[in-house]
Design a protein around this motif. Sequence first.
Motif, PDB file in Angstrom:
ATOM      1  N   VAL A  32       0.867  -1.177   0.000  1.00  0.00           N
ATOM      2  CA  VAL A  32       0.000   0.000   0.000  1.00  0.00           C
ATOM      3  C   VAL A  32       0.900   1.221   0.000  1.00  0.00           C
ATOM      4  N   ALA A  33       0.804   2.023  -1.058  1.00  0.00           N
ATOM      5  CA  ALA A  33       1.705   3.161  -1.197  1.00  0.00           C
ATOM      6  C   ALA A  33       1.113   4.193  -2.160  1.00  0.00           C
ATOM      7  N   SER A  75      -2.283   6.979  -2.307  1.00  0.00           N
ATOM      8  CA  SER A  75      -1.969   8.393  -2.563  1.00  0.00           C
ATOM      9  C   SER A  75      -1.658   9.150  -1.273  1.00  0.00           C
ATOM     10  N   TRP A  76      -1.275   8.414  -0.236  1.00  0.00           N
ATOM     11  CA  TRP A  76      -0.983   8.974   1.086  1.00  0.00           C
ATOM     12  C   TRP A  76      -2.176   9.752   1.623  1.00  0.00           C
ATOM     13  N   ASP A  77      -3.359   9.236   1.342  1.00  0.00           N
ATOM     14  CA  ASP A  77      -4.609   9.877   1.751  1.00  0.00           C
ATOM     15  C   ASP A  77      -5.337   8.958   2.741  1.00  0.00           C
ATOM     16  N   PRO A  78      -5.771   9.502   3.900  1.00  0.00           N
ATOM     17  CA  PRO A  78      -6.423   8.655   4.909  1.00  0.00           C
ATOM     18  C   PRO A  78      -7.655   7.898   4.410  1.00  0.00           C
ATOM     19  N   GLU A  79      -8.461   8.511   3.591  1.00  0.00           N
ATOM     20  CA  GLU A  79      -9.653   7.815   3.089  1.00  0.00           C
ATOM     21  C   GLU A  79      -9.269   6.719   2.088  1.00  0.00           C
ATOM     22  N   LYS A  80      -8.308   7.018   1.215  1.00  0.00           N
ATOM     23  CA  LYS A  80      -7.884   6.023   0.229  1.00  0.00           C
ATOM     24  C   LYS A  80      -7.189   4.823   0.873  1.00  0.00           C
ATOM     25  N   ILE A  81      -6.446   5.064   1.931  1.00  0.00           N
ATOM     26  CA  ILE A  81      -5.748   3.942   2.573  1.00  0.00           C
ATOM     27  C   ILE A  81      -6.747   3.000   3.239  1.00  0.00           C
ATOM     28  N   ARG A  82      -7.831   3.537   3.782  1.00  0.00           N
ATOM     29  CA  ARG A  82      -8.856   2.668   4.382  1.00  0.00           C
ATOM     30  C   ARG A  82      -9.482   1.782   3.314  1.00  0.00           C
ATOM     31  N   THR A  83      -9.790   2.360   2.172  1.00  0.00           N
ATOM     32  CA  THR A  83     -10.361   1.593   1.059  1.00  0.00           C
ATOM     33  C   THR A  83      -9.349   0.565   0.545  1.00  0.00           C
ATOM     34  N   ALA A  84      -8.107   0.981   0.402  1.00  0.00           N
ATOM     35  CA  ALA A  84      -7.059   0.083  -0.089  1.00  0.00           C
ATOM     36  C   ALA A  84      -6.884  -1.111   0.846  1.00  0.00           C
ATOM     37  N   TYR A  85      -6.847  -0.843   2.131  1.00  0.00           N
ATOM     38  CA  TYR A  85      -6.641  -1.914   3.108  1.00  0.00           C
ATOM     39  C   TYR A  85      -7.800  -2.912   3.088  1.00  0.00           C
ATOM     40  N   ASP A  93      -1.049 -12.196   2.828  1.00  0.00           N
ATOM     41  CA  ASP A  93      -0.456 -12.755   4.036  1.00  0.00           C
ATOM     42  C   ASP A  93       0.293 -11.683   4.818  1.00  0.00           C
ATOM     43  N   VAL A  94       0.884 -10.766   4.085  1.00  0.00           N
ATOM     44  CA  VAL A  94       1.683  -9.681   4.654  1.00  0.00           C
ATOM     45  C   VAL A  94       1.266  -8.390   3.965  1.00  0.00           C
ATOM     46  N   VAL A  95       1.192  -7.293   4.732  1.00  0.00           N
ATOM     47  CA  VAL A  95       0.868  -5.994   4.139  1.00  0.00           C
ATOM     48  C   VAL A  95       2.005  -5.034   4.461  1.00  0.00           C
ATOM     49  N   PHE A  96       2.543  -4.439   3.431  1.00  0.00           N
ATOM     50  CA  PHE A  96       3.652  -3.490   3.530  1.00  0.00           C
ATOM     51  C   PHE A  96       3.102  -2.100   3.240  1.00  0.00           C
ATOM     52  N   PHE A  97       3.255  -1.191   4.188  1.00  0.00           N
ATOM     53  CA  PHE A  97       2.788   0.184   4.017  1.00  0.00           C
ATOM     54  C   PHE A  97       3.978   1.108   3.787  1.00  0.00           C
ATOM     55  N   ASP A  98       3.928   1.870   2.732  1.00  0.00           N
ATOM     56  CA  ASP A  98       4.864   2.975   2.502  1.00  0.00           C
ATOM     57  C   ASP A  98       3.968   4.203   2.421  1.00  0.00           C
ATOM     58  N   THR A  99       3.749   4.851   3.558  1.00  0.00           N
ATOM     59  CA  THR A  99       2.746   5.903   3.621  1.00  0.00           C
ATOM     60  C   THR A  99       3.107   6.925   4.680  1.00  0.00           C
ATOM     61  N   SER A 101       2.230   9.109   8.359  1.00  0.00           N
ATOM     62  CA  SER A 101       1.670   8.773   9.667  1.00  0.00           C
ATOM     63  C   SER A 101       0.180   9.087   9.721  1.00  0.00           C
ATOM     64  N   THR A 102      -0.256  10.173   9.113  1.00  0.00           N
ATOM     65  CA  THR A 102      -1.681  10.522   9.109  1.00  0.00           C
ATOM     66  C   THR A 102      -2.500   9.444   8.418  1.00  0.00           C
ATOM     67  N   ALA A 103      -2.025   8.971   7.273  1.00  0.00           N
ATOM     68  CA  ALA A 103      -2.745   7.924   6.551  1.00  0.00           C
ATOM     69  C   ALA A 103      -2.732   6.623   7.351  1.00  0.00           C
ATOM     70  N   PHE A 104      -1.564   6.223   7.869  1.00  0.00           N
ATOM     71  CA  PHE A 104      -1.491   4.962   8.589  1.00  0.00           C
ATOM     72  C   PHE A 104      -2.344   4.974   9.852  1.00  0.00           C
ATOM     73  N   LEU A 105      -2.350   6.072  10.578  1.00  0.00           N
ATOM     74  CA  LEU A 105      -3.154   6.145  11.804  1.00  0.00           C
ATOM     75  C   LEU A 105      -4.641   5.977  11.511  1.00  0.00           C
TER      76      LEU A 105
END
Length: 148
Positions: A32-33, A75-85, A93-99, A101-105
């Motif tokens: 996710v990036a 896109s380092w966007d909090p709403e998009k990361i929720r949808t992506a996840y 099996d594994v999720v790698f985040f390159d994002t 802190s605001t998006a990850f939180l």
Amino acid sequence: MNLRVCLSVVLALIATTASCTQPAPTVKLGVVANFEGQNPKLSLDCFKSIKLAYKEYGRRHPDALRLELKPIDDSWDPEKIRTAYKTIIDECDVVFFDTTSTAFLSVYPEVQKHPDKLHFIIGPTTTAISGLDDNVIRNGIDMNLEQK
């Protein structure tokens, strides 16, 4: 900790888990990036690094595991990361985040609901999730320690 070391740790953990089964399993790694947002170069380079690390690992250990990469944009966007996840968590099996802190939180409460999955985060710096015992491997996440 640099990106190459982090990726090596992730591949070693995956390989250790995979080596317990016969034959070489396929491990699905969700990445996710920021692939489509502003300034995606950092995320694209990160994704290329993952592919390169796996290629080198596969060259040295051809029967160890098969890695299936599943890139998805946040896109380092909090709403998009929720949808992506939500889109990838059931198939990876594994999720790698390159994002950031605001998006990850914004997705961290969902991450905690999946203790059966390994999560790896690179990039963000925050004290909000420092010192917690969870299923996330962090890289430079504690702002207080980083500032020292």
